[in-house]
Structure formats: structure tokens, C-alpha cells
Design an enzyme around this catalytic site. Structure first.
Site, PDB file in Angstrom:
ATOM      1  N   LEU A  71      53.869 -24.329  30.645  1.00 39.48           N
ATOM      2  CA  LEU A  71      55.110 -25.080  30.835  1.00 39.48           C
ATOM      3  C   LEU A  71      56.047 -24.853  29.657  1.00 39.48           C
ATOM      4  CD1 LEU A  71      53.936 -28.668  31.928  1.00 39.48           C
ATOM      5  CD2 LEU A  71      54.870 -26.878  33.391  1.00 39.48           C
ATOM      6  N   LYS A  74      60.697 -27.467  26.733  1.00 35.65           N
ATOM      7  CA  LYS A  74      62.084 -27.733  26.379  1.00 35.65           C
ATOM      8  C   LYS A  74      62.959 -27.932  27.615  1.00 35.65           C
ATOM      9  CE  LYS A  74      61.790 -25.291  21.972  1.00 35.65           C
ATOM     10  NZ  LYS A  74      62.311 -24.182  21.126  1.00 35.65           N
ATOM     11  N   GLY A 137      50.099 -26.579   5.811  1.00 33.43           N
ATOM     12  CA  GLY A 137      48.826 -26.476   5.112  1.00 33.43           C
ATOM     13  C   GLY A 137      47.784 -25.778   5.958  1.00 33.43           C
ATOM     14  N   HIS A 138      46.706 -25.369   5.296  1.00 34.12           N
ATOM     15  CA  HIS A 138      45.549 -24.787   5.963  1.00 34.12           C
ATOM     16  C   HIS A 138      44.286 -25.410   5.375  1.00 34.12           C
ATOM     17  CE1 HIS A 138      47.178 -21.882   8.737  1.00 34.12           C
ATOM     18  NE2 HIS A 138      47.972 -21.371   7.807  1.00 34.12           N
ATOM     19  N   ASP A 139      43.169 -25.052   5.957  1.00 35.70           N
ATOM     20  CA  ASP A 139      41.893 -25.651   5.585  1.00 35.70           C
ATOM     21  C   ASP A 139      41.672 -25.655   4.070  1.00 35.70           C
ATOM     22  OD1 ASP A 139      39.180 -26.429   7.146  1.00 35.70           O
ATOM     23  OD2 ASP A 139      38.662 -25.380   5.298  1.00 35.70           O
ATOM     24  N   ILE A 140      41.939 -24.523   3.429  1.00 39.63           N
ATOM     25  CA  ILE A 140      41.690 -24.407   1.988  1.00 39.63           C
ATOM     26  C   ILE A 140      42.538 -25.401   1.199  1.00 39.63           C
ATOM     27  CG2 ILE A 140      43.429 -22.592   1.585  1.00 39.63           C
ATOM     28  CD1 ILE A 140      41.344 -21.239  -0.261  1.00 39.63           C
ATOM     29  N   ASN A 141      43.751 -25.699   1.698  1.00 45.19           N
ATOM     30  CA  ASN A 141      44.629 -26.657   1.021  1.00 45.19           C
ATOM     31  C   ASN A 141      44.131 -28.084   1.176  1.00 45.19           C
ATOM     32  OD1 ASN A 141      47.052 -24.674   2.638  1.00 45.19           O
ATOM     33  ND2 ASN A 141      46.545 -24.455   0.478  1.00 45.19           N
ATOM     34  N   ASP A 168      39.150 -28.387   9.043  1.00 44.72           N
ATOM     35  CA  ASP A 168      39.565 -28.235  10.438  1.00 44.72           C
ATOM     36  C   ASP A 168      38.547 -28.828  11.397  1.00 44.72           C
ATOM     37  OD1 ASP A 168      41.783 -26.914   9.553  1.00 44.72           O
ATOM     38  OD2 ASP A 168      41.272 -24.977  10.410  1.00 44.72           O
TER      39      ASP A 168
END
Length: 393
Positions: A71, A74, A137-141, A168
Site C-alpha cells: 500500500l 501517502k 541509531g543502530h544496535d551498536i549505539n 534489536d
């Protein structure tokens, strides 16, 4: 067996890892999960290597047993379709940054007005509030800000980039599932839904179970290799003569005695039972010497019949073949849809009656669009019209 979560119907707006791993667990336990995907903005997990039969192996695994509806959110017609789905799918899982779903007209308050029983789960890096709520951010952060990285590593080289995504999965995915199921139980009792705010950083912070308790109560700040369980004692991994590794967790006296006796150094056991750091480090140095006298295969054979909390560090290929994992049936064959199947990690939860077998690997984008809209009562002509208008794909 009637799958334990067969009564749950979930609209899953998430991508990548945290949300999809959460909905994978729910789908494996019988929940009906419908992924809402963009027809133009591809989930990056779909292109992540390695590929099997032209499909990302990670995507095929994380999105098995789920249907896909494409879908363009927007467009107003797409929003109306989501609102129609809410009559049946009364749990929403989303992973956008705070405010995105609101701007699309799909925020909790807007959807709650349509279905007061709605359970709405938002998984984000930093949560819906606070100065970092809009920060990438990511897991390490998340692990770094939560304090976990400050004592997970080596004193001479610093923190370790972990090979699996702790924040995560253990943070976002598992806490998301726990909170979602708690909300389902609450709704059964009260008839009311809720908005669950899951911050991966918050949940990673809660994983400081032992070190965090010690710091908050006693002010003891852990560092690299200065705790019993983070390399500051003999509890560690040891290299074999041929460059492989063995894990040693012989904390209790009986295990320590068996470890030292097996290595031909029974006198070392007394050092393992000493609380003095210097004794622990002396034992560690001695164990390094003893382990490096033996090849990996010899050490595996030596400890296979001894209950000493010593196990080999296996690669994935070896882990798959290990008799314990095979006995637990942790690998399953999942249909691709073309008569063949793909080997995948099985659902690790064991019920007294077996879960239904996996139905299919992760679906193509919009693979079930016509089917889902047909269930909503849309005619073939109306579906074709929406497709021409690029509302669906």
C-alpha cells in the site's frame, strides 16, 4: 494442535530486524500477521545478502508465515483500506521514528478512535519521549548508551562489536512480544487496548541485570575484564593448540575439580575457588597453557564425557550438526511455494503439542494484496482500479 496465538491478527508496518523478528515469533505461534509494505520503498532486508533462489535468506526467514499487502500509505485510499482492516486486525506493530505514523494519519489516537480495543506497539531506538527520540541509531549505539559496552570487551582493545544484534532482538523484539502479549491479556480483562512504547535502548539498559544492580546499589562501576563473568576470572574462552577455542564456565567446585583433573592439574582447583583476583588470573594463565597443549578435537573428546561446564566454540555449520541441537529440532524446512523448501531456524519454543509446521518463506512485496482486499469485500474491478491509481501493488 490449535496454535496458541491463532486468535491474534496483526498489522505489521515494521521493516529490517526488530519488528519482523517479533512478528516472526508471533506468526510461528499461530498469529495471523499481515505486513503492510510500501510498493515503492523496498525493505532493505529484502536485498541483504546472502541470497537463496534470488531471495535474501534473512528476509525469507524473518518474514515466514506472514502475508504481504503493498500500500502507498501517502494516498487517502490506502488509509481507508487500513481503517477497514482494523475491524479485524486489532493489533498494530510499527517501527517508524516517532511522529511518522501520526503524519500518515495512522497514529495511535487516530486508530484508537476507530477501534478502542486496538493494541498498538511502537518499537524505536530511543522511545517516544526524551531528547534522543528523533535521533538515528543502530544496535551498536543502543548498547553503547545503555552502558553494556563499557564492560563487554577486552582491557587492551576496548568494547567488542557483537556478532548478533542484542539491542534489536533481546531489546526490541523480545520485549515487544512480551509487552504485546501482556496487553492482550489486559484487554481480555478490561476490553481496552493500549499503546506500548518499546525503546531498544531502554530494554538494553534493563539487560544490565547483575552489573547494573551492583552499580545502583553499591556504586561499583564494572570495567572490561574486571568482573567474574566478563573475562576478569578464569570464566572465559581458551585457545587450543590448532587455533580453535573452548568455553570454560566451571564456576562451581565440582565442575572446577573435574576441569582441572581432566587437564592433569588437579592442584589448580583450589585457585579456581579463591575469591582473590590474583589467584583467578594466575589460574587463567595456567589454563591457557594447559589448553594449548591439546588440539581442538582432542579437547572435544576429553570433555564430551565430563560434566564440567566446558564446551567447544562451534561455528554455525558445526552447531547445526550438534546432536543436542538436532535432538531439539532447531532446523526446519520451510516451503518456498514452488515445490521446494528452504532450511531455516525453527521456532525455539516447545509446547506439549507441536506447533503447526511453517507455511511459507517470506512473501514477495504485495504477494497477497488481491487476496487480502478480496477478503475485505473489494471487487476485482475495484482492485484493478486501485492498482492503476498506484494505491496498491
Amino acid at each position: 494442535m490449535s496454535a496458541p496465538l491463532a486468535s491474534l491478527k496483526i498489522l505489521d508496518f515494521s521493516t529490517l530486524l526488530p519488528g519482523p523478528f517479533a512478528s516472526l515469533l508471533l506468526a510461528d505461534m499461530g498469529a495471523e500477521v499481515l505486513r503492510i509494505e510500501s510498493p515503492t520503498r523496498l525493505d532493505l532486508l529484502r536485498v541483504l545478502p546472502p541470497h537463496d533462489h534470488g531471495i535474501s535468506a534473512s528476509h525469507a526467514y524473518l518474514n515466514r508465515n506472514k502475508r504481504s499487502l503493498a500500500l502507498d500509505l501517502k494516498q487517502p485510499e490506502a488509509l481507508e483500506l487500513v481503517k477497514q482492516l482494523l475491524a479485524d486486525y486489532d493489533i498494530v506493530l510499527e517501527q517508524f521514528r516517532p511522529g511518522v505514523m501520526e503524519r500518515l494519519g495512522l497514529g495511535y489516537e487516530a486508530l484508537k478512535a476507530i477501534n478502542p480495543k486496538l493494541i498498538y506497539v511502537s518499537i524505536t531506538g530511543y522511545g517516544q519521549t526524551g531528547p534522543y527520540k528523533d535521533r538515528a541509531g543502530h544496535d551498536i549505539n543502543y548498547l553503547a548508551l545503555a552502558g553494556l559496552s563499557s564492560y563487554t570487551g577486552r582491557a587492551d582493545s576496548g568494547p567488542l562489536p557483537l556478532g548478533m544484534q542484542v539491542a534489536d532482538i533481546a531489546g526490541g523484539s523480545l520485549h515487544g512480544v512480551i509487552g504485546l502479549l501482556a496487553a492482550v491479556i489486559s484487554r481480555q480483562q478490561t476490553g481496552q487496548g493500549t499503546h506500548l512504547d518499546v525503546s531498544m535502548t531502554d530494554c538494553a539498559f534493563s539487560l544490565n541485570a547483575m552489573a547494573g544492580a551492583g552499580y545502583l546499589a553499591c556504586g561499583e562501576e564494572p570495567g572490561w575484564e574486571d568482573q567474574m563473568l566478563n573475562g576478569g576470572s578464569f570464566y572465559d574462552c581458551y585457545r587450543s593448540r590448532d587455533g580453535r577455542w573452548m568455553s570454560v564456565g566451571s564456576l562451581e567446585p565440582a565442575f572446577m575439580q573435574q576441569l582441572c583433573a581432566a587437564l592433569g592439574r588437579p592442584e589448580l582447583a583450589a585457585q579456581g575457588l579463591s575469591p582473590k583476583p590474583e589467584q583467578q588470573l594466575a589460574l587463567k594463565d595456567a589454563l591457557k597453557v594447559e589448553f594449548e597443549k591439546h588440539d581442538f578435537a582432542e579437547l572435544c573428546e576429553l570433555f564430551a564425557g565430563i560434566d564440567a561446564c566446558v564446551e567447544p566454540v562451534l561455528n554455525l555449520g558445526e552447531a547445526v550438526q550438534h546432536p543436542q541441537l538436532q535432538a531439539r529440532e532447531l532446523v526446519t524446512q520451510v516451503p518456498r511455494g514452488d515445490g521446494s523448501s528452504q532450511a531455516q531456524i525453527a521456532c525455539p519454543l516447545k509446547f506439549s503439542e507441536a506447533l503447526p509446521p511453517p507455511r511459507h518463506v517470506g512473501a514477495a512485496p504485495g504477494q497477497h494484496t488481491d487476496q487480502v482486499l478480496g477478503e475485505l469485500g473489494l471487487s476485482v474491478e475495484r482492485i484493478a482500479e486501485l492498482r492503476r491509481a498506484k494505491v496498491i501493488a
